[in-house]
Design an enzyme around this catalytic site. Structure first.
Site, short mmCIF file in Angstrom:
data_model
loop_
_atom_site.label_atom_id
_atom_site.label_comp_id
_atom_site.label_asym_id
_atom_site.label_seq_id
_atom_site.Cartn_x
_atom_site.Cartn_y
_atom_site.Cartn_z
N LYS A 102 0.85 -1.19 0.00
CA LYS A 102 0.00 0.00 0.00
C LYS A 102 0.89 1.24 0.00
O LYS A 102 1.47 1.60 1.02
CB LYS A 102 -0.91 0.04 1.23
CG LYS A 102 -1.98 1.16 1.12
CD LYS A 102 -2.57 1.56 2.45
CE LYS A 102 -1.80 2.68 3.09
NZ LYS A 102 -1.85 3.98 2.34
N GLU B 129 9.24 1.47 11.41
CA GLU B 129 10.25 2.53 11.34
C GLU B 129 9.49 3.83 11.44
O GLU B 129 8.77 4.23 10.53
CB GLU B 129 11.03 2.42 10.03
CG GLU B 129 12.38 3.12 10.08
CD GLU B 129 12.31 4.56 9.62
OE1 GLU B 129 12.22 5.45 10.50
OE2 GLU B 129 12.32 4.80 8.42
N CYS C 169 12.50 11.15 8.47
CA CYS C 169 12.42 10.66 9.84
C CYS C 169 13.73 10.83 10.60
O CYS C 169 13.73 11.03 11.82
CB CYS C 169 11.99 9.20 9.85
SG CYS C 169 13.04 8.12 8.86
N GLU D 155 8.19 15.91 16.84
CA GLU D 155 8.63 15.88 15.45
C GLU D 155 7.75 16.81 14.61
O GLU D 155 6.54 16.63 14.54
CB GLU D 155 8.55 14.45 14.91
CG GLU D 155 9.11 14.29 13.52
CD GLU D 155 9.07 12.85 13.03
OE1 GLU D 155 10.05 12.40 12.43
OE2 GLU D 155 8.03 12.18 13.27
#
Length: 487
Positions: free
Chosen positions: A171, A246, A280, A381
């Site tokens: 996906k 992750e 990230c 973040e």
């Protein structure tokens, strides 16, 4: 461009009301449409992958590797085409997308070579048992890809999964599915057996949830936000499904007073503004020793102001837009929150409106100083071109500040003393680290980190093992009675 589904070796068109427009973030215009698969489509893809598993997993590793080599060759032939579509779809400068495509190609070749040469091992148990450990595929893998590095992370997951003998249901992000679509054109071209690889673009609430909740999925590999990762982990727990996650980061760049300041500035700029900070592993916190703080800030801010921001297809562009207008507005809200918390805005902090930027989702490179560890912009973040710069007075304080977030993905130390660099890196809880460099991400080395940055590793031999199960085999050398029971 229209992105369709690929299920059981066949291209499938969605219903007319199941199409979504794809937007170029550099100018806000439509570049095509994507299918929005339904839960039924995802279930069909999972079924196809299960049906194909026995035959694919039984192929000798060398035969699976041959497919991966062919895939790599075709990616290489189409790398300029893929790079251009990735830039239009995601917004990143061409030099970034071109590098991603080249690394994707390298990734398929690396795992083709690794699976061709990887064996288990033997052991001896006493004098009567010869033991073997083999590594087998897990089964059907659900691969969920983020929008920030579409072709790269698709390769990071797909190559080792297929090399190990698994079948996959992929996906991609509903915002950036084009490069995955082209990759599946390549799968079709090289004759990958039907059902081995299936593509179901669509939303997380429908397609993603179907994959993560399915009892017919044996492995989930997800890259994306930490909150989504939590939901996936919770769903996987219901079936005890194997997961690799992750997730996010708030990675520190630590600069000591004895470092070469221009070198440290150069790497720190790359650490945060590569990918417009939508990475990230971005170095979104900079910790500078007090003796070098003023000089570092002056040089860093001066260079941040000079970064050439623009459309990714412009060869002069050094930093592109954010991927959607909604995400841009979230980043601007985080910047405003930082100002409200009392941080000093040294540069940036606004939406850019230049001649070729007016309809795009551009945020100027942003620098905050006068921050502390209690501020949200230091802890959370932001996933944009926003960095905070703090000070420290001694080595132990640097380590304490570096570890004072919930994340542990990446870290770097800049110092003129190698012993200091090693001590600090050993003290920092992070999976991707560097001393006097922020260059990370070789396909031969593991990628990932502790704490809320995730579970498991991508890339390297560790990345292959994420898609394998270890099996212990014990062989009796003599057929003798155990004598455990008297009769």
């Amino acid at each position: 461009m229209q992105v369709n589904m690929y299920i059981n070796g066949e291209w499938q068109m969605p219903e007319k009301d199941r199409l979504s427009s794809l937007i170029n973030p550099a100018n806000g215009t439509s570049i095509g449409t994507t299918a929005m698969a339904t839960a039924r489509d995802a279930e069909n893809a999972i079924g196809a992958a299960n049906n194909a598993y026995d035959e694919w997993s039984a192929l000798p590793p060398a035969e699976r590797a041959a497919y991966l080599y062919q895939i790599a060759d075709q990616i290489e032939k189409r790398k300029e085409e893929i790079s251009k579509w990735e830039t239009r779809n995601n917004g990143k400068p061409l030099r970034e997308t071109f590098a991603d495509v080249e690394t994707a190609c390298e990734c398929f070749r690396y795992y083709a070579g690794l699976i061709s040469s990887t064996d288990g091992y033997t052991f001896t148990s006493g004098t009567e048992i010869q033991g073997l450990v083999t590594y087998e595929p897990i089964g059907v893998c659900g691969l969920i890809i983020p929008w920030n590095h579409p072709i790269l992370i698709t390769a990071w997951k797909t190559a080792p999964a297929l090399a190990a003998g698994n079948t996959i249901v992929l996906k991609p992000s509903e915002y950036t599915p084009i490069s995955a679509y082209i990759l599946y054109e390549i799968f079709d071209q090289v004759g990958l057996p039907k059902g081995v690889a299936n593509l179901v673009p669509g939303g997380g609430d429908e397609v993603g949830a179907t994959i993560t909740n399915s009892t017919a999925i044996d492995k989930i590999s997800f890259t994306g936000g930490t909150e989504t990762g939590k939901r996936i982990m919770a769903a996987a727990a219901n079936n005890i499904t194997n997961v690799t996650l992750e997730l996010g980061g708030k990675s520190p760049v630590i600069v000591f007073g004895d470092a070469e300041i221009e070198h440290a500035v150069d790497h720190a700029l790359y650490a945060i503004y590569f990918g417009s900070g939508q990475v990230c592993s971005a170095g979104s916190r900079i910790l500078v020793e007090e003796s070098a703080y003023e000089k570092f800030v002056d040089h860093f801010v001066a260079r941040a102001k000079q970064i050439r921001v623009g459309p990714g297809e412009n060869e002069q562009t050094e930093m592109g837009p954010l991927y959607t207008e909604a995400h841009m507005n979230n980043v601007l809200a985080d910047i405003k929150r930082g100002e409200e918390e009392g941080a000093t805005l040294q540069c940036g902090g606004y939406r850019m409106h230049g001649e070729d930027l007016v309809h795009g989702f551009f945020v100027a490179p942003t620098v905050f100083t006068d921050v502390n560890e209690d501020m949200s912009i230091v802890q959370e973040e932001i996933f944009g071109p926003v960095v905070v710069i703090q000070t420290f007075t001694h080595e132990s304080e640097a380590i304490t500040l570096a570890n004072k977030t919930k994340y542990g993905l990446a870290a770097a130390v800049f110092t003129g003393d190698s012993a200091t660099g090693m001590r600090v890196i050993r003290g920092v809880k992070a999976g991707l680290t560097g001393i006097n460099t922020y260059g990370m991400g070789d396909v031969k080395a593991p990628w990932g980190g502790p704490k809320m940055s995730g579970i498991g590793r991508s890339l390297g031999p560790d990345g292959l093992k994420e898609f394998q199960e270890a099996k212990q085999i014990n062989v009796a050398l003599h057929n003798e009675k155990l004598g455990w029971f008297a009769n």
